[in-house]
Design an enzyme around this catalytic site. Structure first.
Site, mmCIF file in Angstrom:
data_model
loop_
_atom_site.group_PDB
_atom_site.id
_atom_site.type_symbol
_atom_site.label_atom_id
_atom_site.label_comp_id
_atom_site.label_asym_id
_atom_site.label_seq_id
_atom_site.Cartn_x
_atom_site.Cartn_y
_atom_site.Cartn_z
ATOM 1 N N CYS A 188 0.841 -1.200 0.000
ATOM 2 C CA CYS A 188 0.000 0.000 0.000
ATOM 3 C C CYS A 188 0.884 1.262 0.000
ATOM 4 O O CYS A 188 1.613 1.490 -0.944
ATOM 5 C CB CYS A 188 -0.987 -0.027 1.157
ATOM 6 S SG CYS A 188 -2.340 1.165 0.950
ATOM 7 N N HIS B 81 -3.936 -4.646 -0.130
ATOM 8 C CA HIS B 81 -3.476 -5.232 1.131
ATOM 9 C C HIS B 81 -3.550 -6.757 1.053
ATOM 10 O O HIS B 81 -4.630 -7.330 1.223
ATOM 11 C CB HIS B 81 -4.342 -4.741 2.298
ATOM 12 C CG HIS B 81 -4.079 -3.332 2.689
ATOM 13 N ND1 HIS B 81 -3.104 -2.985 3.592
ATOM 14 C CD2 HIS B 81 -4.651 -2.170 2.282
ATOM 15 C CE1 HIS B 81 -3.095 -1.671 3.744
ATOM 16 N NE2 HIS B 81 -4.013 -1.159 2.953
ATOM 17 N N GLU C 238 -2.563 -8.871 3.198
ATOM 18 C CA GLU C 238 -2.914 -9.400 4.519
ATOM 19 C C GLU C 238 -4.414 -9.302 4.802
ATOM 20 O O GLU C 238 -4.911 -9.905 5.752
ATOM 21 C CB GLU C 238 -2.106 -8.680 5.611
ATOM 22 C CG GLU C 238 -2.563 -7.295 5.987
ATOM 23 C CD GLU C 238 -2.169 -6.202 5.013
ATOM 24 O OE1 GLU C 238 -2.457 -5.030 5.306
ATOM 25 O OE2 GLU C 238 -1.582 -6.509 3.951
#
Length: 206
Positions: free
Chosen positions: A79, A186, A188
Site C-alpha cells: 500500500c 493489502h 494481509e
C-alpha cells in the site's frame, strides 16, 4: 528472517500475523542491525506519503533501505509502502520518495456520476500484464482488497505485473523491478489470495 520495517506508520501487526499464519518467520523492527541481517524486508504503510518519508528520514532508514536493496536484498512494499518506492509523491505537497522505482504517486480521479468515489475502498479484480513467479497458482481475475486515494503513474511499463481498473483509473496493483516488489492492495486483508502472494514472496527469498 523477514524484517517488517517499523517507521511509526503502518499495519505492522496484521502483516506480521499474516506471515505467521503461513509459516514465515518475521520480526517488526527499526533496528539497523536487524535490517542488515534480514533475509528480506517488508515496508508496510497506512497514512500520508509526506509523513511516512519524514519518519523514514528522521530514523535514517532511507539510505539503509537503499543500500540493502542495492545489495540485491528483496523488499516488498504494501500500500503506502509500495508508493514510497517511487520517485515523488504529491499528497498535500510534492515530496521525494525512495526512488527505487521510476514514477510518481498522484491522486486518483473521482467520478460521482458513475459512482467512482475516492478513496477506493473494497474488492477489485487483478488483470495481468506479464508472468511473474509472485503470481504462481493465483488465477487472473481474482479479487483483492484495496484502501487508497493515490496511485502510481508515469512508471516504467516493464515494471507492471498486474493492475486493476476503477473508473478511468488504471491502478498498478503489483509492480516489480528485480528485487523490488510493490503491492498496492493489502495482501494481509485479501483472504487466501493475499496469503498465497505472501507465500510466493517467501518462496522467492529462500
Amino acid at each position: 528472517m523477514i524484517v517488517i520495517i517499523d517507521y511509526g506508520m503502518g499495519n505492522l501487526k496484521s502483516v506480521y500475523n499474516a506471515l505467521k499464519s503461513i509459516g514465515l518467520e518475521s520480526k517488526i523492527s527499526s533496528n539497523k542491525d536487524d535490517i542488515i541481517k534480514a533475509k528480506a524486508l517488508i515496508l508496510p504503510g497506512v497514512g500520508s506519503f509526506k509523513d511516512a518519508m519524514d519518519n523514514i528520514e528522521k530514523e535514517s532508514l532511507d539510505d539503509l533501505i537503499k543500500n540493502e536493496v542495492k545489495k540485491g536484498k528483496f523488499i516488498l512494499g504494501i500500500c503506502l509502502g509500495m508508493q514510497l518506492f517511487f520517485e515523488k509523491g504529491f499528497e498535500v505537497e510534492e515530496r521525494s520518495g525512495l526512488g527505487l522505482l521510476k514514477g510518481n504517486v498522484i491522486k486518483m480521479k473521482e467520478n460521482i456520476k458513475d459512482n467512482i468515489k475516492i478513496p477506493h475502498i473494497g474488492w477489485n479484480n487483478l488483470i495481468y500484464s506479464k508472468d511473474d513467479n509472485l503470481l504462481e497458482a493465483v488465477e487472473e481475475g481474482e479479487f483483492v482488497y484495496y484502501v487508497h486515494s493515490y496511485y502510481a503513474q508515469e512508471y516504467d511499463a516493464d515494471d507492471l505485473v498486474a493492475y486493476s481498473e476503477y473508473g478511468t483509473n488504471k491502478i498498478p496493483g503489483i509492480v516489480r523491478n528485480n528485487n523490488v516488489i510493490g503491492i498496492q492492495f493489502h495482501p494481509e486483508k485479501s483472504s487466501n489470495i493475499g496469503l498465497k502472494l505472501l507465500k510466493n514472496f517467501g518462496e522467492m527469498i529462500k
